[in-house]
Motif scaffolding. Structure first.
Motif, mmCIF file in Angstrom:
data_model
loop_
_atom_site.group_PDB
_atom_site.id
_atom_site.type_symbol
_atom_site.label_atom_id
_atom_site.label_comp_id
_atom_site.label_asym_id
_atom_site.label_seq_id
_atom_site.Cartn_x
_atom_site.Cartn_y
_atom_site.Cartn_z
ATOM 1 N N ASP A 98 0.840 -1.195 0.000
ATOM 2 C CA ASP A 98 0.000 0.000 0.000
ATOM 3 C C ASP A 98 0.873 1.241 0.000
ATOM 4 O O ASP A 98 2.108 1.151 0.099
ATOM 5 C CB ASP A 98 -1.002 0.002 1.167
ATOM 6 N N PHE A 99 0.225 2.404 -0.129
ATOM 7 C CA PHE A 99 0.933 3.689 -0.159
ATOM 8 C C PHE A 99 0.444 4.587 0.962
ATOM 9 O O PHE A 99 0.528 5.815 0.886
ATOM 10 C CB PHE A 99 0.726 4.396 -1.504
ATOM 11 N N LEU A 100 -0.075 4.005 2.030
ATOM 12 C CA LEU A 100 -0.796 4.745 3.046
ATOM 13 C C LEU A 100 0.113 5.140 4.203
ATOM 14 O O LEU A 100 0.651 4.280 4.901
ATOM 15 C CB LEU A 100 -1.973 3.915 3.561
ATOM 16 N N ALA A 101 0.263 6.448 4.400
ATOM 17 C CA ALA A 101 1.094 6.962 5.480
ATOM 18 C C ALA A 101 0.238 7.747 6.457
ATOM 19 O O ALA A 101 -0.972 7.883 6.276
ATOM 20 C CB ALA A 101 2.201 7.837 4.902
ATOM 21 N N GLY A 102 0.846 8.279 7.500
ATOM 22 C CA GLY A 102 0.143 9.116 8.463
ATOM 23 C C GLY A 102 -1.026 8.398 9.120
ATOM 24 O O GLY A 102 -0.962 7.195 9.409
ATOM 25 N N GLY A 103 -2.121 9.154 9.332
ATOM 26 C CA GLY A 103 -3.296 8.575 9.978
ATOM 27 C C GLY A 103 -3.908 7.440 9.178
ATOM 28 O O GLY A 103 -4.388 6.452 9.737
ATOM 29 N N ASP A 104 -3.901 7.574 7.835
ATOM 30 C CA ASP A 104 -4.418 6.494 6.991
ATOM 31 C C ASP A 104 -3.620 5.220 7.218
ATOM 32 O O ASP A 104 -4.176 4.118 7.295
ATOM 33 C CB ASP A 104 -4.346 6.885 5.512
ATOM 34 N N GLY A 105 -2.295 5.371 7.303
ATOM 35 C CA GLY A 105 -1.445 4.204 7.497
ATOM 36 C C GLY A 105 -1.698 3.530 8.831
ATOM 37 O O GLY A 105 -1.724 2.290 8.924
ATOM 38 N N ILE A 106 -1.900 4.329 9.872
ATOM 39 C CA ILE A 106 -2.173 3.769 11.196
ATOM 40 C C ILE A 106 -3.482 2.987 11.196
ATOM 41 O O ILE A 106 -3.577 1.876 11.739
ATOM 42 C CB ILE A 106 -2.217 4.892 12.250
ATOM 43 N N ARG A 107 -4.502 3.563 10.568
ATOM 44 C CA ARG A 107 -5.799 2.891 10.527
ATOM 45 C C ARG A 107 -5.735 1.606 9.704
ATOM 46 O O ARG A 107 -6.338 0.589 10.055
ATOM 47 C CB ARG A 107 -6.866 3.838 9.967
ATOM 48 N N MET A 108 -5.014 1.638 8.584
ATOM 49 C CA MET A 108 -4.924 0.443 7.766
ATOM 50 C C MET A 108 -4.140 -0.654 8.481
ATOM 51 O O MET A 108 -4.492 -1.834 8.394
ATOM 52 C CB MET A 108 -4.285 0.759 6.407
ATOM 53 N N LYS A 109 -3.094 -0.283 9.194
ATOM 54 C CA LYS A 109 -2.339 -1.288 9.942
ATOM 55 C C LYS A 109 -3.222 -1.967 10.978
ATOM 56 O O LYS A 109 -3.146 -3.184 11.192
ATOM 57 C CB LYS A 109 -1.128 -0.660 10.634
ATOM 58 N N ALA A 110 -4.082 -1.175 11.609
ATOM 59 C CA ALA A 110 -4.999 -1.743 12.600
ATOM 60 C C ALA A 110 -5.962 -2.731 11.939
ATOM 61 O O ALA A 110 -6.266 -3.795 12.506
ATOM 62 C CB ALA A 110 -5.771 -0.633 13.302
ATOM 63 N N LEU A 111 -6.446 -2.384 10.740
ATOM 64 C CA LEU A 111 -7.320 -3.300 10.018
ATOM 65 C C LEU A 111 -6.586 -4.582 9.646
ATOM 66 O O LEU A 111 -7.128 -5.688 9.778
ATOM 67 C CB LEU A 111 -7.873 -2.620 8.769
ATOM 68 N N ILE A 112 -5.364 -4.446 9.171
ATOM 69 C CA ILE A 112 -4.575 -5.627 8.795
ATOM 70 C C ILE A 112 -4.333 -6.508 10.019
ATOM 71 O O ILE A 112 -4.479 -7.740 9.951
ATOM 72 C CB ILE A 112 -3.247 -5.196 8.151
ATOM 73 N N ASP A 113 -3.970 -5.886 11.137
ATOM 74 C CA ASP A 113 -3.762 -6.662 12.362
ATOM 75 C C ASP A 113 -5.046 -7.377 12.781
ATOM 76 O O ASP A 113 -5.007 -8.527 13.236
ATOM 77 C CB ASP A 113 -3.285 -5.748 13.495
ATOM 78 N N GLY A 114 -6.168 -6.694 12.630
ATOM 79 C CA GLY A 114 -7.445 -7.319 12.976
ATOM 80 C C GLY A 114 -7.756 -8.509 12.086
ATOM 81 O O GLY A 114 -8.235 -9.551 12.557
ATOM 82 N N PHE A 115 -7.505 -8.356 10.788
ATOM 83 C CA PHE A 115 -7.734 -9.466 9.866
ATOM 84 C C PHE A 115 -6.839 -10.642 10.215
ATOM 85 O O PHE A 115 -7.302 -11.794 10.282
ATOM 86 C CB PHE A 115 -7.473 -9.039 8.426
ATOM 87 N N ASN A 116 -5.564 -10.382 10.440
ATOM 88 C CA ASN A 116 -4.629 -11.466 10.729
ATOM 89 C C ASN A 116 -4.990 -12.204 12.009
ATOM 90 O O ASN A 116 -4.887 -13.437 12.087
ATOM 91 C CB ASN A 116 -3.202 -10.919 10.821
ATOM 92 N N ALA A 117 -5.419 -11.469 13.024
ATOM 93 C CA ALA A 117 -5.808 -12.109 14.285
ATOM 94 C C ALA A 117 -7.037 -12.990 14.090
ATOM 95 O O ALA A 117 -7.114 -14.097 14.641
ATOM 96 C CB ALA A 117 -6.085 -11.040 15.339
ATOM 97 N N GLU A 118 -7.964 -12.518 13.280
ATOM 98 C CA GLU A 118 -9.206 -13.264 13.048
ATOM 99 C C GLU A 118 -8.993 -14.477 12.147
ATOM 100 O O GLU A 118 -9.745 -15.444 12.228
ATOM 101 C CB GLU A 118 -10.240 -12.325 12.424
ATOM 102 N N HIS A 119 -7.951 -14.444 11.311
ATOM 103 C CA HIS A 119 -7.737 -15.519 10.339
ATOM 104 C C HIS A 119 -6.424 -16.260 10.572
ATOM 105 O O HIS A 119 -5.833 -16.813 9.638
ATOM 106 C CB HIS A 119 -7.774 -14.949 8.923
ATOM 107 N N SER A 120 -5.987 -16.286 11.804
ATOM 108 C CA SER A 120 -4.740 -16.974 12.150
ATOM 109 C C SER A 120 -4.806 -18.435 11.728
ATOM 110 O O SER A 120 -5.806 -19.132 11.993
ATOM 111 C CB SER A 120 -4.498 -16.876 13.658
ATOM 112 N N GLY A 121 -3.752 -18.903 11.037
ATOM 113 C CA GLY A 121 -3.708 -20.282 10.576
ATOM 114 C C GLY A 121 -4.406 -20.515 9.254
ATOM 115 O O GLY A 121 -4.279 -21.581 8.659
ATOM 116 N N GLU A 122 -5.141 -19.480 8.773
ATOM 117 C CA GLU A 122 -5.870 -19.608 7.505
ATOM 118 C C GLU A 122 -5.292 -18.680 6.438
ATOM 119 O O GLU A 122 -4.837 -19.108 5.379
ATOM 120 C CB GLU A 122 -7.344 -19.286 7.729
#
Length: 424
Positions: free
Chosen positions: A32-56
């Motif tokens: 992605d090309f997302l920095a600043g506040g956008d980057g922080i929010r996207m990282k949180a979404l990615i972390d949420g996805f990874n936690a929910e789909h661990s092992g998958e």
């Protein structure tokens, strides 16, 4: 002996099951090309996805430099088969990406496999995601030009309704009269950054129903009427400068300060400034404020817009992997379904169910300007459009200077048309 063989078989079965589970996990490479506040929010979404789909499914994310560096790297990497599995993209740049062979088609079956369809998104974004009827992206948001306002100043002038929203702004004469009311003695009716005025002009061009590009009819601003509408839009903004309703020269930081210091009741800018005002207000450093759609100064509602979207690079030489593609589509669908968190950055979710939800309707001021998602004016479908592209250069070279008196509006419109057509 039989007991040992049985035990060995059980161990072997367990080992096969374990290794199978490990092999089943899909690692999705993400750029992605997302920095600043956008980057922080996207990282949180990615972390949420990874936690929910661990092992998958696990997203392996990398953030690259915004603009030309990102798009160039993605294009060259895809050409040699070393691009990511998924990337963020601006919908305005889709035609150029398709022309260069950078993107893979996203089929109806791809969407269906992830449980989504075009009907789940705003029509404007769906159209911008396709070229010649073929889909190359899935919209994530719409971001566009909006009108910020000082509730205290408008309240004192009797220009707020019972919900704290501005009234009486529609119509060019009405809006100009209101700007005049607040201008003078070192104050201005509206703050409009010089470098971003083209977005206002493009919005007003769209409100007149102008056609910016029609390849079959001759390219950019194909008729004299279209050129006249562009000239009219320039003259509106130049008129604000000439009458002292907005400064002649003021770039983004100073324009922002003009509004936050109470020297202008209105600020025309993209919705990405929402977090700035939220933070200032939370610190007690800002008056009561709000944001709404741009006033309709001509015949129809319209506002400049673009969209962050997801694309799948066409990595040359890589064999199609149905399981990997299904995982990528699952990532895309999940992100759209959880885009309420992304709306905190000021963006409007392109996913209808989120935008229409009670949770989003309670989000202020985002829900007050969400209507622009349905009346958005995207860049035209041409390889010259999008961020860090020739269309942006033309706006900067000809149209913004016309608002400060450096170029006559009619001449600026003609020069922009001729410059862009020469590059087709």
């Amino acid at each position: 002996m039989k007991m040992n063989l049985k035990r060995l078989a059980l161990i072997s079965t367990a080992f096969v099951s374990l290794t199978g589970a490990v092999a089943a996990q899909q690692n999705v490479v993400w750029w992605d090309f997302l920095a600043g506040g956008d980057g922080i929010r996207m990282k949180a979404l990615i972390d949420g996805f990874n936690a929910e789909h661990s092992g998958e499914i696990q997203i392996q994310a990398t953030t690259l430099e915004w603009g030309t560096p990102f798009y160039t790297k993605l294009q060259t990497s895809a050409a040699i088969g070393e691009g990511p599995d998924i990337a963020t993209y601006h919908l305005s740049r889709i035609p150029l990406a398709v022309d260069s062979g950078t993107l893979s088609e996203i089929s109806d079956d791809d969407l269906a496999g992830a449980g989504i369809s075009d009907a789940d998104f705003t029509e404007a974004a769906v159209q911008a995601a396709s070229v010649d009827g073929t889909r190359y992206a899935v919209p994530f948001d719409q971001h566009g030009l909006i009108l910020y306002y000082n509730k205290d100043m408008l309240g004192e002038a009797g220009l707020l309704d019972e919900n704290g929203l501005p009234t009486g702004l529609d119509g060019l004469e009405n809006f100009d009269a209101i700007l005049a009311q607040f201008s003078g003695d070192g104050k201005y009716g509206v703050s409009t950054p010089t470098g971003d005025r083209y977005r206002t002009i493009y919005s007003l061009f769209g409100q007149q129903g102008g056609t910016m590009f029609d390849e079959a009819a001759g390219g950019f601003f194909p008729t004299d009427e279209d050129l006249s509408k562009l000239t009219t839009a320039i003259e509106v903004v130049k008129g604000w400068v000439d009458k002292g309703y907005t400064p002649v020269q003021v770039e983004s930081p100073a324009a922002l300060a003009l509004f936050t210091s109470g020297q202008a009741p209105f600020f025309i800018m993209g919705n990405w400034e929402i977090p700035t005002f939220v933070d200032l207000h939370a610190k007690g450093e800002l008056f009561e404020w709000g944001a709404v759609e741009l006033p309709t100064l001509f015949e129809t509602k319209a506002a400049w817009s673009d969209s962050h979207a997801f694309v799948i690079p066409a990595n040359a030489g890589k064999e199609n992997d149905p399981e990997k593609r299904a995982a990528v589509m699952k990532v895309i669908a999940w992100m759209d379904q959880h885009s309420l968190d992304w709306a905190g950055a000021g963006h409007i979710p392109a996913f209808n169910a989120v935008r229409e939800s009670a949770e989003f309707q309670a989000l202020k001021p985002q829900s007050d300007y969400a209507g622009f998602a349905d009346t958005a004016v995207f860049d035209p479908r041409t390889i010259l459009a999008g961020p860090a592209a020739p269309l942006g250069d033309a706006w900067s070279n000809f149209i913004n200077p016309a608002t400060t008196g450096e170029i006559d509006p009619a001449d600026a419109a003609e020069q922009m048309r001729d410059d862009l057509n020469s590059q087709l």
